[in-house]
Design a protein around this motif. Structure first.
Motif, short mmCIF file in Angstrom:
data_model
loop_
_atom_site.label_atom_id
_atom_site.label_comp_id
_atom_site.label_asym_id
_atom_site.label_seq_id
_atom_site.Cartn_x
_atom_site.Cartn_y
_atom_site.Cartn_z
N GLN A 178 -56.03 2.52 54.82
CA GLN A 178 -55.02 2.37 55.85
C GLN A 178 -53.76 3.13 55.44
N PRO A 179 -53.18 3.93 56.35
CA PRO A 179 -51.99 4.69 55.98
C PRO A 179 -50.86 3.77 55.53
N LYS A 180 -50.27 4.09 54.40
CA LYS A 180 -49.19 3.28 53.86
C LYS A 180 -47.96 4.14 53.63
N ARG A 181 -46.82 3.56 53.89
CA ARG A 181 -45.58 4.26 53.62
C ARG A 181 -45.31 4.23 52.12
N PRO A 182 -44.86 5.35 51.58
CA PRO A 182 -44.55 5.36 50.15
C PRO A 182 -43.37 4.44 49.85
N GLU A 183 -43.39 3.86 48.68
CA GLU A 183 -42.28 3.00 48.29
C GLU A 183 -41.05 3.85 47.99
N ILE A 184 -39.90 3.30 48.30
CA ILE A 184 -38.64 3.99 47.99
C ILE A 184 -38.40 3.85 46.48
N PRO A 185 -38.28 4.96 45.76
CA PRO A 185 -38.04 4.87 44.31
C PRO A 185 -36.81 4.02 44.01
N SER A 186 -36.93 3.16 43.03
CA SER A 186 -35.83 2.24 42.72
C SER A 186 -34.56 2.97 42.31
N TYR A 187 -34.72 4.15 41.67
CA TYR A 187 -33.53 4.87 41.22
C TYR A 187 -32.81 5.59 42.36
N PHE A 188 -33.38 5.54 43.58
CA PHE A 188 -32.68 6.05 44.75
C PHE A 188 -31.69 5.01 45.29
N CYS A 189 -31.81 3.78 44.82
CA CYS A 189 -31.01 2.69 45.35
C CYS A 189 -29.86 2.33 44.41
N CYS A 190 -28.72 2.06 45.00
CA CYS A 190 -27.54 1.69 44.22
C CYS A 190 -27.73 0.31 43.59
N PRO A 191 -27.47 0.16 42.29
CA PRO A 191 -27.62 -1.15 41.64
C PRO A 191 -26.67 -2.22 42.20
N ILE A 192 -25.61 -1.78 42.88
CA ILE A 192 -24.66 -2.74 43.44
C ILE A 192 -25.05 -3.13 44.86
N SER A 193 -25.20 -2.13 45.74
CA SER A 193 -25.50 -2.43 47.15
C SER A 193 -26.99 -2.63 47.40
N LEU A 194 -27.82 -2.11 46.49
CA LEU A 194 -29.29 -2.17 46.60
C LEU A 194 -29.83 -1.31 47.74
N ASP A 195 -28.97 -0.50 48.36
CA ASP A 195 -29.39 0.39 49.44
C ASP A 195 -29.59 1.81 48.92
N ILE A 196 -30.31 2.63 49.69
CA ILE A 196 -30.48 4.03 49.32
C ILE A 196 -29.11 4.70 49.26
N MET A 197 -28.88 5.45 48.20
CA MET A 197 -27.56 6.06 48.02
C MET A 197 -27.38 7.27 48.92
N ASN A 198 -26.20 7.37 49.49
CA ASN A 198 -25.84 8.51 50.32
C ASN A 198 -24.96 9.49 49.55
N ASP A 199 -24.15 8.97 48.65
CA ASP A 199 -23.24 9.80 47.84
C ASP A 199 -23.28 9.29 46.40
N PRO A 200 -24.38 9.57 45.67
CA PRO A 200 -24.51 9.02 44.31
C PRO A 200 -23.56 9.70 43.32
N VAL A 201 -22.98 8.87 42.46
CA VAL A 201 -22.14 9.38 41.37
C VAL A 201 -22.64 8.77 40.07
N VAL A 202 -22.40 9.47 38.97
CA VAL A 202 -22.86 8.99 37.67
C VAL A 202 -21.70 9.05 36.69
N GLY A 203 -21.63 8.06 35.81
CA GLY A 203 -20.55 8.00 34.82
C GLY A 203 -21.08 8.15 33.41
N ASN A 204 -20.26 7.75 32.44
CA ASN A 204 -20.63 7.91 31.03
C ASN A 204 -21.85 7.08 30.64
N SER A 205 -22.11 6.02 31.39
CA SER A 205 -23.24 5.16 31.06
C SER A 205 -24.58 5.79 31.42
#
Length: 269
Positions: A178-205
């Motif tokens: 049965q056709p299945k939708r691929p899972e959204i990679p977890s690293y596409f989602c913001c750890p705070i909002s848990l939503d797919i990021m639109n404007d991702p930024v990265v810091g020293n961590s």
């Protein structure tokens, strides 16, 4: 000109059939080509409003015969085709309108892009449903065939059991394909909002966040990375361009996720 203005008055008051009548009166008065184009287009849009998609298409085609670069004719043609659920052809017209709009730097480009996204999602869903229906039909045909075999050979219990085993195997097989939708990679989602990021930024961590989410966190008094707990400030963060490109590519290939993400962004705005 009087017919056009009167038609526009009715259009603005959502009296679309009356508007169509006046646009038609104007066309019958043999106007010059510029006014004729406007009247055809206004009538085409009015017909879309009352779901007269075929009539709208006829008016759009009439305009395109003498002005193939008409942005609105291609746009309204796309709307009418979408209304008729001819999504593939609708996309072709809408994208033509978008190309022409970008050349002319039209003011409604964002609206047009939104409509293209909407039709792409509808086309994706239509294809997905067709595939599901095809598999379901194939499965039912096979099971009907096997049921008939069981009926014809019900005097031999061993054969019946063998066939029933095959039916169980087929059921498992169809569930797997049965056709299945691929899972959204977890690293596409913001750890705070848990939503797919639109404007991702990265810091020293090394952890990426949606820019608004992490900046709001810092503004509210957060001075440690939510994940690693190391000290942070806004100056440490910079755009994660590679991640953003990966997310955009994923969303382009998966319109259902793209639509979900746009809905979330609108809600957050």
């Amino acid at each position: 000109m009087e017919f056009k203005e009167k038609g526009n008055e009715f259009f603005r008051s959502n009296q679309f059939e009356q508007a169509i009548n006046f646009y038609t009166f104007g066309l019958n008065s043999h106007p010059d080509q510029n006014l004729r184009e406007v009247l055809y287009l206004n009538r085409a849009l009015s017909q879309i409003k009352i779901l007269e998609y075929d009539k709208s298409l006829s008016d759009c085609e009439a305009v395109l015969q003498f002005n193939h670069s008409s942005i609105k004719a291609h746009y309204f043609r796309g709307l009418a085709l979408s209304g008729k659920k001819q999504y593939k052809n609708a996309l072709e017209s809408l994208k033509t309108s978008l190309r022409l709009s970008e050349k002319e730097k039209a003011t409604w480009i964002q609206e047009l892009k939104g409509k293209i996204d909407e039709v792409e999602l509808l086309l994706f869903q239509e294809n997905e449903n067709q595939e599901k229906n095809y598999l379901e039909k194939t499965k039912n045909n096979l099971f009907q065939y096997l049921d008939e075999l069981i009926r014809l050979r019900n005097q031999n219990s061993k054969n019946v059991l063998d066939i029933q085993d095959k039916m169980s195997e087929l059921q498992i097989f169809f569930e797997k394909i049965q056709p299945k939708r691929p899972e959204i990679p977890s690293y596409f989602c913001c750890p705070i909002s848990l939503d797919i990021m639109n404007d991702p930024v990265v810091g020293n961590s090394g952890v990426s966040y949606e820019k608004n989410a992490i900046f709001n966190y810092i503004d509210s008094g957060g001075n440690q990375d939510p994940i690693t707990r190391i000290p942070i400030n806004k100056d440490q963060f910079h755009p994660n361009i590679c991640l953003r490109q990966a997310i955009e590519e994923f969303l382009e290939k998966n319109p259902w996720a793209k639509k979900r993400n746009e809905t979330i962004i609108e809600q957050n705005d």
